[in-house]
Structures are given as C-alpha cells and as structure tokens.
Write a protein that holds these residues in place. Structure first.
Motif, PDB file in Angstrom:
ATOM      1  N   SER A   5      10.044  15.373 -62.391  1.00  0.00           N
ATOM      2  CA  SER A   5      10.051  15.666 -61.100  1.00  0.00           C
ATOM      3  C   SER A   5      11.156  14.507 -60.347  1.00  0.00           C
ATOM      4  O   SER A   5      10.979  13.651 -60.910  1.00  0.00           O
ATOM      5  CB  SER A   5       8.856  15.840 -60.210  1.00  0.00           C
ATOM      6  N   LEU A  27      10.199  26.677 -59.215  1.00  0.00           N
ATOM      7  CA  LEU A  27       9.897  25.298 -58.991  1.00  0.00           C
ATOM      8  C   LEU A  27       8.230  24.883 -58.980  1.00  0.00           C
ATOM      9  O   LEU A  27       7.837  23.978 -59.538  1.00  0.00           O
ATOM     10  CB  LEU A  27      10.393  24.477 -57.562  1.00  0.00           C
ATOM     11  N   PRO A  60       8.009  24.283 -52.215  1.00  0.00           N
ATOM     12  CA  PRO A  60       8.279  23.278 -52.936  1.00  0.00           C
ATOM     13  C   PRO A  60       7.787  21.901 -52.702  1.00  0.00           C
ATOM     14  O   PRO A  60       7.472  21.198 -53.273  1.00  0.00           O
ATOM     15  CB  PRO A  60      10.149  23.125 -53.032  1.00  0.00           C
ATOM     16  N   LYS A  79       8.077  19.262 -55.221  1.00  0.00           N
ATOM     17  CA  LYS A  79       9.166  19.259 -55.795  1.00  0.00           C
ATOM     18  C   LYS A  79      10.243  19.453 -54.756  1.00  0.00           C
ATOM     19  O   LYS A  79       9.978  19.607 -53.320  1.00  0.00           O
ATOM     20  CB  LYS A  79       9.067  20.763 -56.582  1.00  0.00           C
ATOM     21  N   ASP A 110      15.417  19.157 -58.248  1.00  0.00           N
ATOM     22  CA  ASP A 110      14.623  19.624 -59.488  1.00  0.00           C
ATOM     23  C   ASP A 110      14.909  20.554 -60.064  1.00  0.00           C
ATOM     24  O   ASP A 110      14.444  21.084 -61.300  1.00  0.00           O
ATOM     25  CB  ASP A 110      13.106  19.608 -59.322  1.00  0.00           C
TER      26      ASP A 110
END
Length: 364
Positions: A19, A63, A273, A278, A282
């Motif tokens: 990540s 994600l 996310p 995230k 990513d």
C-alpha cells in the motif's frame, strides 16, 4: 502422456505491491471492523443488473478487497461495455481506474482521455473550483497508465491551478493532490527538478488550504468530503504547517458511521478506501487471481475461450478452447509458473508482473 499447452500470462495490468506509504497513519480498531465490513457489504449489494455502473464503487470494492465476487464481476463487465463517448472527463477517468483495479486494460478509454485532456482548458481564469475536479481525476488516471506522456498536460494543469483565483473546494483539492502527488512521485530525483518544484509548490498551496478546513472533531470540510481529504493528506509529499491528527478524523468518521451517516453507496465508496488504509494511488497495485487474468486474455483474444467448474476448493479450469478434462481418460488442465506447478488454485493464485504461466493439458 497426452499433453497440450497454452502460454497465457505475460499480460498483467496490476501487480503485487504494498500500500502507498502514508505520512500520518491511523487505523480502524479491531472492535469496530465489523462496522466497516457492514457498510462495504451494503455498498456491494447495491450493484445489480439494473443499477447504474458506478466506477467509484468498483474502485472502492477492489481497494478494500471485494466480498461479493459476483457483484465485482458484474460491475466490471458493465463498465467494460460502457461507451466512452457518453462519459464526462471525470467519469472516463474513474472508469479507467476502476477497470485497472479489476486487472482490465482500458486501452481505448486511455487514448480517448489523453485526446480530451490535450485540448482541455478552463472556461476562464477564475473558473469555479469544481471545474477542476474531473481534470484532476484525468491527470491521476493518466499518470497511473503513462506518466511520461502525461507530463506536458500535468504541467499545464498545475500552472492553471496556480493562476486560478476561485474559492477553494475540498473535494477538488483532494483529488488534485492525489493527481499531482502521482506525477511528483513518478519524476526521478535529479532528472526533472523544475517539474518537481512546480508540482511541489501547487501541492503545498492545496494542502495548506485543506488543512484550514479541518474542524476540531477531525472532519475535513464536511463529512462526505473527508474520505478524499484523508487520502490526500496521507500521501502528499508536502505536509501542511498544521499537523493533522489522522486518528481523530478516523474516530469521528467511525462514530458517524455508527450513527448511520454512510448509507448511500457513493458516500461509502468515498470513505471506504481510507477506512481500509488505501488511496487511489494504490489502484495499480491491486492484485488479481489467475482466473481474472484468464478473463482478460479471453477479452483481448476472441479465439481464446475457457470454462471453469466449481469444486469444494473453488473454481478449476475444466476446458480451454473446447479441450475439456475427462475423468475417464484421467486428463486435466495443469497450470505451471515456468516449470513449477502452481501450489494454489486459479481462484487463489496471484500472478506477479511479467510472469509466464503455462496451461498444460496432461494426464494423472
């Protein structure tokens, strides 16, 4: 021994990776993880055959790690079939990132977006800040596909942002931060210092503006702009003068989630996310199973077809190009990486970039 081989995988549009490194880390306490899982399921269940194909939902789903694989596949197929001519710049950019996160190759969409951005210009020198939202997404999507070809457009975009005097907008600022951070990170130190300086200057101005919108309880702008703002502040190379307390923002978002503030699928897609640690940066690092890559090979090559059969261990490839396994003949499709048989099923094995996988029709 009977055998027949297909060489399948040198096309991998998403590779294994870690990540994005965050500057201010925060996380969901384990006791509240079911709350996050609950809104993810709610978002994924909104995907139906009749629903609007929302690329933001697919990005968030990929994600976060999708729970509903059928919804993931349905939304991917619907976005693949969408007509780029009917989409705005922002919608097209999100579609590219969504398909990329599903290990698809949106080649035609990328070409279309590149052409549109080459001709893009704001309507005036003080255009509304929201007019930069779609183009920011476009720079981000194009940066992830081909940063070198995007550089000229990104420089023009950054200079336009510097010259714009319209009131600040948190959502636009957050997406612009992600886009210019992508470009900043793609430029090698020492090879493009003037570009890095330009992007850094714009980023510094934007994140300072974002930081002034941080409320005492951690909300940035309003509750629904906070998700994108969290992404921006967690990755920008230019930190604001005022330190951001990420955990305070996270705790408030979780409290508001408990109060039922995130019920709309799009609002969930915007916040999920960040709850999963995230960001949109990513997207190129999302990993996909061998089955997904087989689906992409089938999409790119109409002469290639495969079928799967469900077992207690998950799906297995039972037929390729009408050559099917046969229990009576003790034949099956074996998958190898180089000369080594895969030790996981096709639904679980994650190929690495440029890996060559062979499907070998053989006997046991």
């Amino acid at each position: 021994m009977a055998w027949f081989a297909f060489y399948l995988l040198s096309l991998l549009w998403a590779t294994a990776g870690t990540s994005t490194q965050t500057r201010s880390s925060c996380s969901v306490p384990s006791a509240q993880q079911p709350l996050v899982d609950g809104i993810q399921v709610l978002m994924e269940n909104s995907v139906t055959a009749s629903s609007y194909p929302n690329p933001s939902i697919l990005i968030a789903m990929n994600l976060a790690g999708a729970y509903n694989v059928e919804a993931q596949e349905l939304l991917t197929h619907k976005l693949t079939a969408s007509d780029a001519a009917d989409l705005t710049i922002g919608q097209l950019a999100l579609t590219i990132m969504a398909l990329t996160s599903s290990c698809q190759d949106p080649e035609n969409e990328v070409s279309s977006l590149q052409s549109q951005m080459e001709n893009w210009a704001p309507s005036s020198s003080n255009a509304e800040a929201t007019a930069f939202y779609g183009p920011s997404l476009a720079i981000l999507a194009l940066c992830q596909k081909n940063p070198e070809a995007t550089l000229t457009t990104a420089v023009r975009f950054a200079k336009t942002l510097l010259a714009n005097s319209s009131p600040f907008n948190v959502d636009t600022g957050a997406v612009a931060t992600l886009a210019l951070t992508c470009m900043y990170n793609k430029i090698s130190v020492g090879s493009g210092e003037s570009y890095r300086a330009l992007f850094g200057q714009v980023l510094k101005d934007i994140v300072e503006n974002i930081s002034t919108r941080i409320k005492d309880n951690g909300i940035i702008g309003d509750i629904y702009s906070t998700g994108l703002a969290m992404q921006a502040l967690s990755v920008t190379p230019e930190q604001p003068d005022k330190e951001w307390d990420c955990q305070k923002t996270m705790d408030t978002i979780l409290y508001e989630t408990e109060q039922g503030k995130f019920k709309n699928p799009m609002s969930i897609a915007q916040i999920l996310p960040s709850l999963k640690g995230k960001t949109y940066l990513d997207v190129p690092q999302v990993t996909c199973s061998t089955v997904v890559v087989l689906e992409e090979a089938e999409r790119k090559n109409p002469t290639f077809k495969f079928e799967t059969t469900m077992t207690s261990w998950g799906p297995v490839v039972s037929s390729i190009n009408s050559i099917a396994e046969n229990v009576n003949h003790k034949t099956y499709w074996e998958f190898l990486s180089g000369k080594t048989p895969l030790n996981e099923g096709v639904a679980d094995y994650i190929p690495f970039d440029h890996e060559h996988i062979t499907a070998n029709f053989t006997q046991y």
